[in-house]
Design a protein around this motif. Structure first.
Motif, PDB file in Angstrom:
ATOM      1  N   TYR A 139      -3.565  -5.341   5.374  1.00 30.26           N
ATOM      2  CA  TYR A 139      -2.296  -5.278   4.668  1.00 30.26           C
ATOM      3  C   TYR A 139      -2.390  -6.002   3.320  1.00 30.26           C
ATOM      4  O   TYR A 139      -1.391  -6.434   2.760  1.00 30.26           O
ATOM      5  CB  TYR A 139      -1.182  -5.882   5.525  1.00 30.26           C
ATOM      6  CG  TYR A 139      -0.754  -4.967   6.653  1.00 30.26           C
ATOM      7  CD1 TYR A 139       0.356  -4.140   6.539  1.00 30.26           C
ATOM      8  CD2 TYR A 139      -1.499  -4.893   7.835  1.00 30.26           C
ATOM      9  CE1 TYR A 139       0.735  -3.290   7.558  1.00 30.26           C
ATOM     10  CE2 TYR A 139      -1.133  -4.041   8.863  1.00 30.26           C
ATOM     11  CZ  TYR A 139      -0.016  -3.246   8.726  1.00 30.26           C
ATOM     12  OH  TYR A 139       0.350  -2.391   9.741  1.00 30.26           O
ATOM     13  N   SER A 140      -3.609  -6.109   2.794  1.00 39.54           N
ATOM     14  CA  SER A 140      -3.805  -6.775   1.512  1.00 39.54           C
ATOM     15  C   SER A 140      -3.365  -5.866   0.376  1.00 39.54           C
ATOM     16  O   SER A 140      -3.422  -4.642   0.497  1.00 39.54           O
ATOM     17  CB  SER A 140      -5.277  -7.144   1.327  1.00 39.54           C
ATOM     18  OG  SER A 140      -6.073  -5.970   1.226  1.00 39.54           O
ATOM     19  N   PRO A 141      -2.943  -6.430  -0.752  1.00 37.93           N
ATOM     20  CA  PRO A 141      -2.532  -5.586  -1.896  1.00 37.93           C
ATOM     21  C   PRO A 141      -3.677  -4.743  -2.437  1.00 37.93           C
ATOM     22  O   PRO A 141      -3.459  -3.623  -2.906  1.00 37.93           O
ATOM     23  CB  PRO A 141      -2.054  -6.609  -2.932  1.00 37.93           C
ATOM     24  CG  PRO A 141      -1.736  -7.836  -2.155  1.00 37.93           C
ATOM     25  CD  PRO A 141      -2.694  -7.856  -0.998  1.00 37.93           C
ATOM     26  N   GLY A 142      -4.905  -5.283  -2.389  1.00 36.39           N
ATOM     27  CA  GLY A 142      -6.028  -4.584  -3.008  1.00 36.39           C
ATOM     28  C   GLY A 142      -6.917  -3.822  -2.058  1.00 36.39           C
ATOM     29  O   GLY A 142      -7.933  -3.263  -2.490  1.00 36.39           O
ATOM     30  N   TRP A 183       2.118   2.246   8.298  1.00 38.75           N
ATOM     31  CA  TRP A 183       1.166   1.293   7.711  1.00 38.75           C
ATOM     32  C   TRP A 183       1.453   1.090   6.222  1.00 38.75           C
ATOM     33  O   TRP A 183       1.428  -0.034   5.715  1.00 38.75           O
ATOM     34  CB  TRP A 183      -0.248   1.816   7.940  1.00 38.75           C
ATOM     35  CG  TRP A 183      -1.339   0.964   7.375  1.00 38.75           C
ATOM     36  CD1 TRP A 183      -1.860  -0.181   7.913  1.00 38.75           C
ATOM     37  CD2 TRP A 183      -2.066   1.211   6.171  1.00 38.75           C
ATOM     38  NE1 TRP A 183      -2.860  -0.663   7.112  1.00 38.75           N
ATOM     39  CE2 TRP A 183      -3.007   0.165   6.034  1.00 38.75           C
ATOM     40  CE3 TRP A 183      -2.012   2.192   5.181  1.00 38.75           C
ATOM     41  CZ2 TRP A 183      -3.894   0.093   4.956  1.00 38.75           C
ATOM     42  CZ3 TRP A 183      -2.887   2.118   4.112  1.00 38.75           C
ATOM     43  CH2 TRP A 183      -3.824   1.081   4.010  1.00 38.75           C
ATOM     44  N   LEU A 184       1.745   2.168   5.504  1.00 38.42           N
ATOM     45  CA  LEU A 184       2.020   2.066   4.075  1.00 38.42           C
ATOM     46  C   LEU A 184       3.310   1.303   3.801  1.00 38.42           C
ATOM     47  O   LEU A 184       3.412   0.549   2.828  1.00 38.42           O
ATOM     48  CB  LEU A 184       2.116   3.461   3.457  1.00 38.42           C
ATOM     49  CG  LEU A 184       0.814   4.240   3.298  1.00 38.42           C
ATOM     50  CD1 LEU A 184       1.114   5.690   2.934  1.00 38.42           C
ATOM     51  CD2 LEU A 184      -0.086   3.603   2.242  1.00 38.42           C
ATOM     52  N   HIS A 185       4.306   1.479   4.640  1.00 30.00           N
ATOM     53  CA  HIS A 185       5.620   0.892   4.391  1.00 30.00           C
ATOM     54  C   HIS A 185       5.801  -0.451   5.072  1.00 30.00           C
ATOM     55  O   HIS A 185       6.811  -1.132   4.827  1.00 30.00           O
ATOM     56  CB  HIS A 185       6.722   1.858   4.835  1.00 30.00           C
ATOM     57  CG  HIS A 185       6.858   3.044   3.937  1.00 30.00           C
ATOM     58  ND1 HIS A 185       5.995   4.123   4.009  1.00 30.00           N
ATOM     59  CD2 HIS A 185       7.725   3.326   2.931  1.00 30.00           C
ATOM     60  CE1 HIS A 185       6.346   5.022   3.096  1.00 30.00           C
ATOM     61  NE2 HIS A 185       7.385   4.557   2.428  1.00 30.00           N
ATOM     62  N   PRO A 210       4.525  -4.815  -1.131  1.00 31.67           N
ATOM     63  CA  PRO A 210       4.714  -4.479  -2.546  1.00 31.67           C
ATOM     64  C   PRO A 210       4.675  -2.973  -2.749  1.00 31.67           C
ATOM     65  O   PRO A 210       4.016  -2.237  -2.011  1.00 31.67           O
ATOM     66  CB  PRO A 210       3.527  -5.170  -3.231  1.00 31.67           C
ATOM     67  CG  PRO A 210       2.519  -5.393  -2.155  1.00 31.67           C
ATOM     68  CD  PRO A 210       3.303  -5.609  -0.899  1.00 31.67           C
ATOM     69  N   ASP A 211       5.394  -2.512  -3.767  1.00 27.74           N
ATOM     70  CA  ASP A 211       5.461  -1.077  -4.032  1.00 27.74           C
ATOM     71  C   ASP A 211       4.086  -0.476  -4.286  1.00 27.74           C
ATOM     72  O   ASP A 211       3.851   0.702  -3.981  1.00 27.74           O
ATOM     73  CB  ASP A 211       6.368  -0.810  -5.236  1.00 27.74           C
ATOM     74  CG  ASP A 211       7.837  -1.050  -4.920  1.00 27.74           C
ATOM     75  OD1 ASP A 211       8.180  -1.051  -3.721  1.00 27.74           O
ATOM     76  OD2 ASP A 211       8.617  -1.246  -5.871  1.00 27.74           O
ATOM     77  N   SER A 212       3.169  -1.271  -4.849  1.00 26.98           N
ATOM     78  CA  SER A 212       1.834  -0.766  -5.142  1.00 26.98           C
ATOM     79  C   SER A 212       1.131  -0.295  -3.886  1.00 26.98           C
ATOM     80  O   SER A 212       0.288   0.609  -3.928  1.00 26.98           O
ATOM     81  CB  SER A 212       0.995  -1.850  -5.826  1.00 26.98           C
ATOM     82  OG  SER A 212       0.881  -3.000  -4.976  1.00 26.98           O
ATOM     83  N   ARG A 213       1.465  -0.908  -2.766  1.00 28.95           N
ATOM     84  CA  ARG A 213       0.824  -0.534  -1.503  1.00 28.95           C
ATOM     85  C   ARG A 213       1.117   0.930  -1.133  1.00 28.95           C
ATOM     86  O   ARG A 213       0.258   1.630  -0.603  1.00 28.95           O
ATOM     87  CB  ARG A 213       1.286  -1.464  -0.386  1.00 28.95           C
ATOM     88  CG  ARG A 213       0.712  -1.116   0.963  1.00 28.95           C
ATOM     89  CD  ARG A 213       1.169  -2.111   2.018  1.00 28.95           C
ATOM     90  NE  ARG A 213       0.647  -1.707   3.302  1.00 28.95           N
ATOM     91  CZ  ARG A 213      -0.608  -1.898   3.693  1.00 28.95           C
ATOM     92  NH1 ARG A 213      -1.456  -2.485   2.893  1.00 28.95           N
ATOM     93  NH2 ARG A 213      -1.010  -1.501   4.885  1.00 28.95           N
ATOM     94  N   ARG A 224      -4.460   3.177  -0.693  1.00 28.68           N
ATOM     95  CA  ARG A 224      -5.385   3.949   0.129  1.00 28.68           C
ATOM     96  C   ARG A 224      -4.655   4.873   1.106  1.00 28.68           C
ATOM     97  O   ARG A 224      -3.702   4.481   1.767  1.00 28.68           O
ATOM     98  CB  ARG A 224      -6.287   2.982   0.902  1.00 28.68           C
ATOM     99  CG  ARG A 224      -7.203   3.628   1.896  1.00 28.68           C
ATOM    100  CD  ARG A 224      -7.990   2.588   2.677  1.00 28.68           C
ATOM    101  NE  ARG A 224      -9.168   2.149   1.941  1.00 28.68           N
ATOM    102  CZ  ARG A 224      -9.604   0.902   1.904  1.00 28.68           C
ATOM    103  NH1 ARG A 224      -8.939  -0.045   2.525  1.00 28.68           N
ATOM    104  NH2 ARG A 224     -10.702   0.591   1.231  1.00 28.68           N
ATOM    105  N   ASN A 225      -5.109   6.117   1.166  1.00 31.22           N
ATOM    106  CA  ASN A 225      -4.628   7.112   2.131  1.00 31.22           C
ATOM    107  C   ASN A 225      -3.141   7.451   1.983  1.00 31.22           C
ATOM    108  O   ASN A 225      -2.517   7.959   2.922  1.00 31.22           O
ATOM    109  CB  ASN A 225      -4.907   6.653   3.567  1.00 31.22           C
ATOM    110  CG  ASN A 225      -6.384   6.628   3.894  1.00 31.22           C
ATOM    111  OD1 ASN A 225      -7.152   7.461   3.406  1.00 31.22           O
ATOM    112  ND2 ASN A 225      -6.802   5.683   4.723  1.00 31.22           N
ATOM    113  N   ASN A 226      -2.574   7.210   0.798  1.00 26.43           N
ATOM    114  CA  ASN A 226      -1.134   7.463   0.650  1.00 26.43           C
ATOM    115  C   ASN A 226      -0.790   8.945   0.717  1.00 26.43           C
ATOM    116  O   ASN A 226       0.372   9.298   0.902  1.00 26.43           O
ATOM    117  CB  ASN A 226      -0.622   6.861  -0.662  1.00 26.43           C
ATOM    118  CG  ASN A 226      -1.115   7.590  -1.894  1.00 26.43           C
ATOM    119  OD1 ASN A 226      -0.548   8.587  -2.314  1.00 26.43           O
ATOM    120  ND2 ASN A 226      -2.217   7.108  -2.475  1.00 26.43           N
ATOM    121  N   GLN A 227      -1.795   9.828   0.571  1.00 25.84           N
ATOM    122  CA  GLN A 227      -1.539  11.258   0.677  1.00 25.84           C
ATOM    123  C   GLN A 227      -1.610  11.753   2.125  1.00 25.84           C
ATOM    124  O   GLN A 227      -1.498  12.949   2.377  1.00 25.84           O
ATOM    125  CB  GLN A 227      -2.542  12.022  -0.174  1.00 25.84           C
ATOM    126  CG  GLN A 227      -2.432  11.725  -1.663  1.00 25.84           C
ATOM    127  CD  GLN A 227      -3.476  12.453  -2.487  1.00 25.84           C
ATOM    128  OE1 GLN A 227      -4.378  13.087  -1.962  1.00 25.84           O
ATOM    129  NE2 GLN A 227      -3.345  12.371  -3.795  1.00 25.84           N
TER     130      GLN A 227
END
Length: 896
Positions: A42-45, A387-389, A396-399, A403-406
């Motif tokens: 769950y890290s930002p990067g 996982w994304l949300h 953070p919104d950047s999350r 990765r794998n946001n599609q």
């Protein structure tokens, strides 16, 4: 095949297939590692290795999966069982395997432990695991430091190198799981002291619930509590879960019972008081630190351990017996000896009947390879949208764009065949297709389910892409899923005397979506020449093909195009198979075959889009770089890139052609390979003596030229199989300037790559890989089926002895299996020459099934426990002995 012909293990598989008994309810679904995975990151990067590392794992609750030493769980991983160990010297209680992260040295991510999946039946009625635990302090820090200071030219520093096994100062910790019923498991833990002095081992078998109540799902908290003992049990606990129900764990020998919660120690990690004083690391704090208040005196919680202090004299063994049962048992151990002996005997019968003529060594190779495949069945749990949300806190919104946001639709909670239970405790799409070929030997129903699961709506992208693997679902793996699906279908037809047409129809429809994705997404110029990015073998190239080319430049990839030609033929044959009963499938068979011919035309250069990928002078397929001005430059490399077009080979017979008159006419129209005015491929109208047709990119005139390189030991043929890169490149080969890319060259390295081009752990230059070797053997046998014994080739490696194509396939197959057979020096090439695996009795029958192999010495490299596609060794062993059964031969089982 009727029930009276089935041995007991086959009967269990029959019961599972018919829904009579759920033998798959419990299995080896618990990974050796859950930390350092994308799911837990769950890290930002997106720094998975660092965000949730090994040190945190003992005190921080997992979100998605659990892990443990040699463990099992139910198929939804609600309830888990595994081992805890302490030798009195280690700084931590050992509850899971240790290894380095990907950033801690070349090949640093290898596990630094010695454990072995020594046996297994596909119903999990019999499982056996062995762990070698040092009596000296485990060298955690030294392993990290030594590997940090080594570069790609140095071998990795492993546990054997540390000296902790010297003078046999270690224990063998063996676990047997023997099912009396689908929900009653007899567990025997055997400790053997190999040292010359008495030793004390702390053994903590653990039972716990995966934490699914702390993530906002409103799940009811389960409970484990002490229960009344029986006449034959020294202790018992009861575990209750809202969905799973009630289970009882019984112990025959006396132990101290410890209870805590599977909750994060928030005080340790974030300085926040935990919701409960009893947290995940309680057993470590009690056993190692002597902190008695860490465990719940009320003897209840969601995590339990039985603490045994075992003093073992030199050379002696001790058994600890447990029973896990859904039903309460008055005398849980009354049948333990009988159940263990019976299940062991049934496993022997199951494997002996598979290989009745095999010698002891080949039996061992086959059985351990398949055991690794079965232990590789793991619970994979991942909801990408959630996982994304985030769960409890807004990330953070950047999350949300990370990765794998599609892949927000991907929701997994399934048992999947994984490449490895430690380094790769996640599915990999093209690996899985090869896994299914090996798994089909022992459990074709599970193999079918594995083919289908990635084609289901929870995995397959709406655009038709199959997810590649967890680190990047959008990466592109070779399109081998149809090949695997067809192999599994044919395997079942051979084994049961009939093919499952409903299965074939279901996967065919889904594969059409993936087929369309490839055609529309990976042929961006509409020229029937395909690109891939990560295509499994792209790193053999002279530059990183995952990186974009300069504007206007195009790479015509021989391997990507070869894979797609194979995909088109796989779909053609599937459609022909379905058309036997449903003639409407003839239309799609014609469509897929037309696509194959278009690919064949493009790869042959028979149109305005450029020259052939077939280098006529060299007799080999090669990539072409096309400049914005239409000039082309051949990438002068001899590698798997140019061999993969051979995989596009199918044989069809009269049975497949009987109900498709338009398709038969189409073969005549394309007589001698004529397509749109060009001669593009093997002659589809040519029949052999059996009335069969060969559909292939490579024809009988091209085949000898490829074989001249393939079977030359100074080029592709190694003592241990086919090299990834020809030995022609042994001395650095300067290839000059490649427009748009710059100066290029290539160098054969038989083991780890010496090039930094593809990252710190590059490994694609010259080693031997089992899966592509297996696919090549398949193709050669298909050519033999069509061309027959009359087609022979003088093999340079055998002083120009003439061999049939089947003999050539055997030559390659036997060299691969020889990786694990003892050679003239009584050594196993795949295992380190200076290791106890070669000479010591307690090690010499154990195998590590590596990711790939050194092309000159045969030594295993890469992930040490990755049975995965290396499990295809079982198929190759079977091939030697079971010439009566085509599925074991590996030739085209769809015909005849």
């Amino acid at each position: 095949m009727n029930d009276r012909q089935l041995n007991q293990e086959q009967l269990r598989l029959h019961q599972q297939r018919n829904g009579e008994v759920d033998w798959n309810l419990w299995g080896p679904y618990l990974s050796e590692r859950a930390w350092g995975t994308v799911r837990e990151d769950y890290s930002p990067g997106g720094t998975a290795w660092e965000y949730f590392d090994h040190d945190q794992a003992r005190s921080r609750a997992y979100r998605w999966n659990e892990d443990g030493l040699g463990g099992i769980s139910d198929e939804k991983q609600h309830l888990c069982f595994a081992l805890g160990l302490w030798n009195g010297e280690d700084p931590i209680l050992k509850e899971r395997a240790f290894g380095l992260t990907g950033n801690q040295g070349n090949r640093g991510e290898d596990v630094k432990e010695y454990y072995f999946y020594t046996d297994a039946t596909p119903s999990h009625s019999w499982l056996r695991y062995l762990y070698k635990y040092p009596q000296a302090a485990y060298p955690y820090s030294r392993l990290v430091e030594e590997n940090r200071h080594r570069d790609r030219l140095d071998p990795p520093f492993n546990l054997l190198d540390s000296g902790v096994f010297e003078n046999n100062r270690y224990w063998d910790v063996s676990v047997i799981y023997a099912k009396a019923e689908a929900d009653q498991i007899h567990i025997r833990i055997t400790i053997h002291n190999h040292a010359e002095q008495s030793t004390l081992l702390h053994l903590l078998p653990q039972l716990w619930f995966r934490n699914d109540w702390s993530w906002g799902e409103e799940a009811a908290r389960p409970e484990i509590k002490k229960h009344d003992t029986t006449a034959t049990a020294n202790w018992s606990v009861q575990a209750t879960h809202q969905e799973l129900g009630e289970y009882h764990l019984y112990g025959e020998q006396q132990a101290e019972l410890l209870f805590t919660e599977n909750e994060t120690n928030t005080q340790k990690h974030w300085g926040v008081a935990p919701r409960t004083p009893y947290v995940k690391d309680a057993f470590h704090r009690v056993v190692v630190d002597g902190e008695q208040s860490a465990v719940n005196p009320q003897q209840q919680g969601t995590k339990f351990a039985a603490w045994y202090r075992l003093e073992l004299p030199a050379g002696e063994s001790r058994n600890i017996d447990l029973v896990l049962s859904r039903q309460p048992l008055a005398e849980p151990f009354a049948e333990t000896e009988r159940i263990i002996a019976m299940r062991r005997g049934e496993a022997d019968v199951f494997y002996d009947e598979m290989l009745p003529e095999g010698g002891p060594e080949d039996h061992r190779i086959m059985r351990q390879a398949l055991a690794g495949m079965i232990w590789g069945k793991q619970f994979f749990h991942f909801d990408v949208y959630r996982w994304l949300h985030g769960d409890q806190h807004q990330p953070p919104d950047s999350r949300k764009l990370g990765r794998n946001n599609q892949w927000r639709h991907l929701r997994a909670a399934d048992i999947l065949s994984m490449p490895d239970t430690w380094e790769y405790p996640w599915f990999a799409a093209w690996d899985l297709a090869f896994h299914c070929v090996a798994l089909a030997l022992v459990d074709v129903e599970f193999a079918k389910q594995q083919i289908e699961v990635l084609l289901g709506e929870n995995y397959l992208h709406p655009n038709g892409q199959i997810p590649a693997y967890e680190w990047s679902f959008s990466d592109v793996n070779p399109p081998v899923h149809a090949w695997g699906a067809l192999k599994v279908y044919r395997a079942e037809r051979i084994q049961l005397g009939r093919g499952d047409k409903n299965y074939l129809q279901r996967v065919f429809h889904k594969l059409l979506l993936n087929y369309a994705w490839w055609i529309n997404r990976k042929d961006k110029h509409g020229q029937n020449l395909f690109e891939g990015g990560f295509l499994g073998l792209d790193n053999i190239s002279v530059y990183d093909r995952s990186r974009p080319l300069p504007p206007g430049y195009t790479l015509k990839q021989a391997d990507a195009t070869g894979w797609m030609a194979m995909f088109a033929l796989n779909m053609t044959v599937m459609a022909l198979e379905l058309a036997i009963d449903e003639p409407d499938y003839e239309n799609i068979a014609i469509q897929c075959y037309e696509q194959f011919l278009a690919i064949a035309k493009a790869i042959s250069g028979g149109d305005e889009h450029g020259p052939s990928l077939w280098d006529m002078e060299a007799g080999f397929f090669k990539d072409l770089l096309i400049t914005p001005y239409g000039n082309y430059h051949r990438v002068d490399v001899y590698s798997w890139v140019g061999l993969i077009p051979m995989f596009a080979t199918e044989v069809v017979d009269k049975r497949l052609l009987e109900n498709v008159p338009r398709f038969r006419e189409m073969l005549k129209v394309h007589k001698k390979g004529l397509f749109q005015g060009s001669y593009v491929c093997a002659c589809p109208d040519w029949e052999n003596d059996q009335g069969e047709h060969l559909l292939a990119l490579v024809d009988h005139s091209m085949l000898p030229r490829i074989l001249s390189r393939l079977l030359n030991e100074d080029e592709f043929l190694s003592t241990y199989g086919i090299r990834s890169l020809s030995k022609l490149h042994e001395h650095y080969r300067d290839l000059g300037e490649l427009p748009g890319i710059g100066h290029i060259g290539i160098h054969y390295a038989p083991g780890e790559s010496e090039s930094h081009l593809f990252g710190g752990n590059s490994n694609w230059r010259g080693p031997v890989w089992i899966p592509t070797n297996y696919a090549l053997i398949q193709a050669i046998e298909k050519f033999h089926r069509f061309l027959g014994d009359g087609f022979k080739y003088e093999v340079p490696a055998l002083s120009d002895e003439s061999l049939t194509l089947r003999d050539i396939a055997t030559l390659i197959s036997e060299r691969l299996v020889n990786l694990y057979r003892r050679d003239g020096e009584e050594r196993v090439p795949a295992l380190r020459r200076d290791s106890p695996f070669q000479t010591e009795e307690a090690w010499r029958d154990l195998s590590l099934f590596y990711e790939y192999f050194h092309a000159e010495t045969g030594q295993g490299l890469g992930a040490a426990h990755q049975t995965g596609w290396t499990g295809l060794l079982a198929n190759l062993v079977m091939r030697r002995y079971r010439k009566d059964i085509p599925v074991f031969l590996g030739e085209d089982e769809s015909v005849g």
